[in-house]
Structures are given as structure tokens and as C-alpha cells.
Write a protein that holds these residues in place. Structure first.
Motif, PDB file in Angstrom:
ATOM      1  N   GLU A   1     -23.686   2.137 -14.313  1.00  0.00           N
ATOM      2  CA  GLU A   1     -22.711   1.307 -13.591  1.00  0.00           C
ATOM      3  C   GLU A   1     -21.354   1.988 -13.536  1.00  0.00           C
ATOM      4  O   GLU A   1     -20.631   1.885 -12.544  1.00  0.00           O
ATOM      5  CB  GLU A   1     -22.578  -0.063 -14.265  1.00  0.00           C
ATOM      6  N   VAL A   2     -21.005   2.663 -14.617  1.00  0.00           N
ATOM      7  CA  VAL A   2     -19.711   3.361 -14.652  1.00  0.00           C
ATOM      8  C   VAL A   2     -19.751   4.570 -13.721  1.00  0.00           C
ATOM      9  O   VAL A   2     -18.790   4.845 -12.987  1.00  0.00           O
ATOM     10  CB  VAL A   2     -19.335   3.770 -16.091  1.00  0.00           C
ATOM     11  N   ILE A   3     -20.857   5.284 -13.727  1.00  0.00           N
ATOM     12  CA  ILE A   3     -21.011   6.433 -12.822  1.00  0.00           C
ATOM     13  C   ILE A   3     -20.856   5.978 -11.375  1.00  0.00           C
ATOM     14  O   ILE A   3     -20.146   6.608 -10.579  1.00  0.00           O
ATOM     15  CB  ILE A   3     -22.395   7.103 -13.032  1.00  0.00           C
ATOM     16  N   LYS A   4     -21.476   4.844 -11.061  1.00  0.00           N
ATOM     17  CA  LYS A   4     -21.389   4.308  -9.699  1.00  0.00           C
ATOM     18  C   LYS A   4     -19.932   3.924  -9.368  1.00  0.00           C
ATOM     19  O   LYS A   4     -19.436   4.211  -8.271  1.00  0.00           O
ATOM     20  CB  LYS A   4     -22.312   3.089  -9.578  1.00  0.00           C
ATOM     21  N   LEU A   5     -19.296   3.315 -10.341  1.00  0.00           N
ATOM     22  CA  LEU A   5     -17.895   2.906 -10.153  1.00  0.00           C
ATOM     23  C   LEU A   5     -17.020   4.121  -9.825  1.00  0.00           C
ATOM     24  O   LEU A   5     -16.177   4.080  -8.923  1.00  0.00           O
ATOM     25  CB  LEU A   5     -17.400   2.260 -11.458  1.00  0.00           C
ATOM     26  N   VAL A   6     -17.219   5.190 -10.580  1.00  0.00           N
ATOM     27  CA  VAL A   6     -16.416   6.407 -10.390  1.00  0.00           C
ATOM     28  C   VAL A   6     -16.767   7.076  -9.052  1.00  0.00           C
ATOM     29  O   VAL A   6     -15.897   7.490  -8.295  1.00  0.00           O
ATOM     30  CB  VAL A   6     -16.625   7.386 -11.572  1.00  0.00           C
ATOM     31  N   ASN A   7     -18.066   7.141  -8.770  1.00  0.00           N
ATOM     32  CA  ASN A   7     -18.522   7.755  -7.513  1.00  0.00           C
ATOM     33  C   ASN A   7     -18.010   7.029  -6.281  1.00  0.00           C
ATOM     34  O   ASN A   7     -17.653   7.649  -5.289  1.00  0.00           O
ATOM     35  CB  ASN A   7     -20.052   7.746  -7.456  1.00  0.00           C
ATOM     36  N   ASP A   8     -18.000   5.714  -6.360  1.00  0.00           N
ATOM     37  CA  ASP A   8     -17.684   4.903  -5.178  1.00  0.00           C
ATOM     38  C   ASP A   8     -16.204   4.556  -5.064  1.00  0.00           C
ATOM     39  O   ASP A   8     -15.813   3.845  -4.140  1.00  0.00           O
ATOM     40  CB  ASP A   8     -18.483   3.581  -5.216  1.00  0.00           C
ATOM     41  N   LYS A   9     -15.381   5.036  -5.967  1.00  0.00           N
ATOM     42  CA  LYS A   9     -13.972   4.628  -5.935  1.00  0.00           C
ATOM     43  C   LYS A   9     -13.289   5.138  -4.662  1.00  0.00           C
ATOM     44  O   LYS A   9     -13.620   6.212  -4.164  1.00  0.00           O
ATOM     45  CB  LYS A   9     -13.234   5.150  -7.173  1.00  0.00           C
ATOM     46  N   PRO A  10     -12.320   4.369  -4.160  1.00  0.00           N
ATOM     47  CA  PRO A  10     -11.539   4.867  -3.035  1.00  0.00           C
ATOM     48  C   PRO A  10     -10.859   6.182  -3.435  1.00  0.00           C
ATOM     49  O   PRO A  10     -10.412   6.333  -4.575  1.00  0.00           O
ATOM     50  CB  PRO A  10     -10.497   3.765  -2.800  1.00  0.00           C
ATOM     51  N   LYS A  11     -10.780   7.096  -2.495  1.00  0.00           N
ATOM     52  CA  LYS A  11     -10.268   8.449  -2.754  1.00  0.00           C
ATOM     53  C   LYS A  11      -8.895   8.439  -3.424  1.00  0.00           C
ATOM     54  O   LYS A  11      -8.610   9.248  -4.312  1.00  0.00           O
ATOM     55  CB  LYS A  11     -10.199   9.179  -1.410  1.00  0.00           C
ATOM     56  N   GLN A  12      -8.047   7.494  -3.006  1.00  0.00           N
ATOM     57  CA  GLN A  12      -6.648   7.556  -3.456  1.00  0.00           C
ATOM     58  C   GLN A  12      -6.419   6.905  -4.824  1.00  0.00           C
ATOM     59  O   GLN A  12      -5.304   6.958  -5.354  1.00  0.00           O
ATOM     60  CB  GLN A  12      -5.716   6.944  -2.404  1.00  0.00           C
TER      61      GLN A  12
ATOM     62  N   MET B   1       0.834  -1.205   0.000  1.00  0.00           N
ATOM     63  CA  MET B   1       0.000   0.000   0.000  1.00  0.00           C
ATOM     64  C   MET B   1       0.869   1.257   0.000  1.00  0.00           C
ATOM     65  O   MET B   1       0.400   2.341   0.291  1.00  0.00           O
ATOM     66  CB  MET B   1      -0.927   0.039   1.225  1.00  0.00           C
ATOM     67  N   SER B   2       2.145   1.086  -0.312  1.00  0.00           N
ATOM     68  CA  SER B   2       3.029   2.243  -0.303  1.00  0.00           C
ATOM     69  C   SER B   2       2.803   3.090  -1.544  1.00  0.00           C
ATOM     70  O   SER B   2       2.183   2.661  -2.502  1.00  0.00           O
ATOM     71  CB  SER B   2       4.478   1.773  -0.278  1.00  0.00           C
ATOM     72  N   GLN B   3       3.294   4.286  -1.527  1.00  0.00           N
ATOM     73  CA  GLN B   3       3.336   5.149  -2.712  1.00  0.00           C
ATOM     74  C   GLN B   3       1.966   5.619  -3.156  1.00  0.00           C
ATOM     75  O   GLN B   3       1.809   6.151  -4.246  1.00  0.00           O
ATOM     76  CB  GLN B   3       3.980   4.413  -3.901  1.00  0.00           C
ATOM     77  N   GLN B   4       0.944   5.370  -2.340  1.00  0.00           N
ATOM     78  CA  GLN B   4      -0.379   5.754  -2.822  1.00  0.00           C
ATOM     79  C   GLN B   4      -0.530   7.257  -2.920  1.00  0.00           C
ATOM     80  O   GLN B   4       0.139   8.020  -2.237  1.00  0.00           O
ATOM     81  CB  GLN B   4      -1.454   5.168  -1.916  1.00  0.00           C
ATOM     82  N   LEU B   5      -1.439   7.631  -3.777  1.00  0.00           N
ATOM     83  CA  LEU B   5      -1.727   9.048  -3.957  1.00  0.00           C
ATOM     84  C   LEU B   5      -2.603   9.530  -2.816  1.00  0.00           C
ATOM     85  O   LEU B   5      -3.404   8.785  -2.276  1.00  0.00           O
ATOM     86  CB  LEU B   5      -2.478   9.232  -5.286  1.00  0.00           C
ATOM     87  N   ASP B   6      -2.441  10.811  -2.457  1.00  0.00           N
ATOM     88  CA  ASP B   6      -3.348  11.382  -1.468  1.00  0.00           C
ATOM     89  C   ASP B   6      -4.739  11.503  -2.078  1.00  0.00           C
ATOM     90  O   ASP B   6      -5.739  11.241  -1.445  1.00  0.00           O
ATOM     91  CB  ASP B   6      -2.872  12.776  -1.046  1.00  0.00           C
ATOM     92  N   GLN B   7      -4.716  11.946  -3.313  1.00  0.00           N
ATOM     93  CA  GLN B   7      -5.993  12.177  -3.974  1.00  0.00           C
ATOM     94  C   GLN B   7      -5.901  11.696  -5.416  1.00  0.00           C
ATOM     95  O   GLN B   7      -5.140  12.233  -6.213  1.00  0.00           O
ATOM     96  CB  GLN B   7      -6.314  13.677  -3.951  1.00  0.00           C
ATOM     97  N   GLY B   8      -6.649  10.660  -5.720  1.00  0.00           N
ATOM     98  CA  GLY B   8      -6.651  10.159  -7.086  1.00  0.00           C
ATOM     99  C   GLY B   8      -7.742  10.860  -7.872  1.00  0.00           C
ATOM    100  O   GLY B   8      -8.892  10.860  -7.471  1.00  0.00           O
ATOM    101  N   LEU B   9      -7.360  11.440  -8.979  1.00  0.00           N
ATOM    102  CA  LEU B   9      -8.347  12.180  -9.769  1.00  0.00           C
ATOM    103  C   LEU B   9      -8.992  11.282 -10.816  1.00  0.00           C
ATOM    104  O   LEU B   9      -8.610  10.127 -10.998  1.00  0.00           O
ATOM    105  CB  LEU B   9      -7.671  13.371 -10.449  1.00  0.00           C
ATOM    106  N   VAL B  10      -9.932  11.849 -11.506  1.00  0.00           N
ATOM    107  CA  VAL B  10     -10.558  11.165 -12.636  1.00  0.00           C
ATOM    108  C   VAL B  10     -10.257  11.991 -13.881  1.00  0.00           C
ATOM    109  O   VAL B  10     -10.627  13.166 -13.955  1.00  0.00           O
ATOM    110  CB  VAL B  10     -12.086  11.038 -12.428  1.00  0.00           C
ATOM    111  N   SER B  11      -9.536  11.382 -14.822  1.00  0.00           N
ATOM    112  CA  SER B  11      -9.188  12.079 -16.060  1.00  0.00           C
ATOM    113  C   SER B  11      -9.874  11.409 -17.240  1.00  0.00           C
ATOM    114  O   SER B  11     -10.071  10.195 -17.242  1.00  0.00           O
ATOM    115  CB  SER B  11      -7.671  12.028 -16.303  1.00  0.00           C
TER     116      SER B  11
END
Lengths: 178, 178
Positions: free
Chosen positions: B124-135, B1-11
Motif C-alpha cells: 500500500e505504501v509502495i502504491k502511495l509513493v508510486n501514484d503520488k502527484p509529481k509535485q 495551489m501557489s508555491q508548489q514544487l516542480d518536482q517533489g522528491l521522495v526522501s
């Protein structure tokens, strides 16, 4: 001289959106995977540019890198002799590489900016593109692609910024943006 | 779990121009160079997709790949059950990867097309993006990005085709275009 292309095109990735350099790097990775010999010349990112993409890119077979410029972004209002000197060296390196027969694909990263900021002469770049060996593929990146180069190019993609996190106050992140 | 991002964005990389997948791949190479754990899921490029970029990509540390779909491009007018099945598998793989904690950056290649062609459900994709872990950082590629996803995304680049060699009768070339 194996694996050479029959016809090397001239591609330009320009516009204000994210993805210009990354698209060129992606193209290099793909081409290197096919055994094409690639060379990426960074015009502006600094002599000591050792971003993540470089660290790993330089480990790949068929990928060569060279980096020029001063650290930090060039300020159009504050061009220094070193900026011109470094961009000139980058251009000389590009010229040599293009005519060497050692590379199938050469990326001229941020050359559009270098021209637009007056660090190198448009006419010299036009001549470089015009005189390139047929089989060498060139990829020119950076905002403000000159219309004359756009006219000469075979493929031009404009990356348009529809939305950018910086405009929402999110800062550049190591490993993602640089 | 190292090196994780503080905030993972959606591009999102969308538009009709060249450079969408290549930009995503370039981002993966850069991130992997920084030790971020990356996973590229090709939704439509075929189970046996072993393009040049894959050959070399799969050799890099911190890069995982999975490929779904039928060989050849999906014809919007001729969708087969296998197309839906494969896209559904890709989505399930994405869901599992996103929630696994094993990856920092996940590329959903051509997911925009898969939605637009009705191979998977937008909701389903909207839900996937909405529910993703923050990082977790997501990169969605493909033409026809749905406006709802564009609204949700942090970064959206539209690759606009200004000029393309195919329109000049130049054919796709191995190592460059595929």
C-alpha cells in the motif's frame, strides 16, 4: 536562568548525508517549544544568510541566530583571510554565548568543516567544549568531525549518504535544499 | 495551489542514530519559511502526542500536524489491534493529504517502523509513493526502511549511531529527547 538543563550534553551530527543542519534545527525547534533558550551560530553560511529556515526560525520565541562567513561555499583550495576572520568571529560569538548563561542549547553549525579547513584551531574548540558550563548543551554539525571531538561528545550521529538526488542530476531546490 | 514544487522528491531518513524525525522537522521549518505548505503525520507517536516540537510547530504558518498511535513505544512482540487501526488511519490520512493538492511536503513519521512491524502493508505504501502527484514531496522516517522503498526514493540518508548517551546510562531528557 529558568528552564536550564541539569546536564547539557555535546552532540555531533556529521557524515556526508543530508540532514545534519536540519536535525540541529529540528532539535532547536523542539527545545524552544519547551521554553529552552536556543542560539544557532552559522559558521560558514555567510553573513547575509537568510534562508527560509532563518526567516521562520527567527520568528520563534527562544530562538536566536547569528551568521558568519562569506557567501557561497568555502573552497578548501582557496581559503581567503576573510574566511578565517569570519570563522574566528563565529568562534568568539560561540565562546561568549556559552559562558553568558543566556542560552541552554547552542548550535555550532558547520564548525567541523571550519576546523577541518583550518579556519579555526581544533585546540580552541576542544577548550571551548571542555570548559563549557555543565548545563549548556552544544550541537556541532558538519562533515569531517575531528576524532578528538567525537571522543569528547556524548552523542554522535553519522549521516550517511545512501542516495542523493544531486548524484542523479537533480539540482538543489529553493525551500527544500536551501 | 501557489508555491508548489516542480518536482517533489521522495526522501528517507533511516538508521539507528538520532536525528531522523528532527531532520524531517528541520526540513519542514525551512520549507514553511519559503511558503511551502507542509503536513507532518506521526504514525506511531500517539494520538495525544503534544511534544515540545508540536507545540511550537503547530504555531507556525504553513505547518499542519496529525498524530496517530498509542501512547508509549510499540512493542514488536505485543502488537495490538489498536496499533494496526491507528497506523491504518495514519495511512489513510496520508493518502488523502497527498492527493488533496493542499500540501507541498508531507512527512510520514515512523512509517518505516509501521511497515516493518506489519502495522500497514508495504504494498500500500509502495502504491502511495508510486501514484503520488509529481509535485508532492514525501519524507519517510524511521528505522528499518524497506529496501523496495529505498530503491524508489530519490534521497536516502542513514543516520548511524556512533555514540549515544543512553548507552552511557544518561536518561532521555524533556525538551531534548522528547
Amino acid at each position: 536562568m529558568s528552564q536550564q538543563l541539569d546536564q547539557g550534553l555535546v552532540s555531533i551530527f556529521t557524515g556526508d548525508g543530508k540532514g545534519k543542519t536540519t536535525a540541529a534545527i529540528g532539535a532547536v525547534v523542539r527545545a524552544a517549544g519547551h521554553g529552552l533558550r536556543t542560539f544557532v551560530i552559522y559558521f560558514l553560511k555567510g553573513k547575509d544568510y537568510i534562508h527560509g529556515e532563518n526567516t521562520i526560525l527567527s520568528r520563534l520565541p527562544n530562538v536566536s541566530l547569528a551568521s558568519f562567513g562569506q557567501e557561497g561555499w568555502v573552497d578548501r583550495e582557496n581559503i581567503k583571510p576573510e574566511h578565517r576572520e569570519q570563522a574566528g568571529l563565529a568562534l568568539a560569538t560561540a565562546r561568549e554565548a556559552i559562558n553568558s548563561g543566556d542560552y541552554d542549547i547552542i548550535v555550532l553549525d558547520e564548525i567541523n568543516i571550519a576546523i577541518n579547513y583550518g579556519l579555526i584551531e581544533l585546540d580552541e574548540v576542544i577548550k571551548l567544549v571542555n570548559d563549557k558550563p555543565k548545563q549548556v548543551e552544544l550541537i556541532l554539525t558538519g562533515r569531517y568531525a575531528n576524532p578528538k571531538l567525537v571522543q569528547m561528545a556524548d552523542l554522535v550521529t553519522e549521516m550517511q549518504m545512501i542516495k542523493h538526488p544531486y548524484t542523479q542530476g537533480i539540482k538543489a531546490r529553493r525551500g527544500i535544499d536551501y
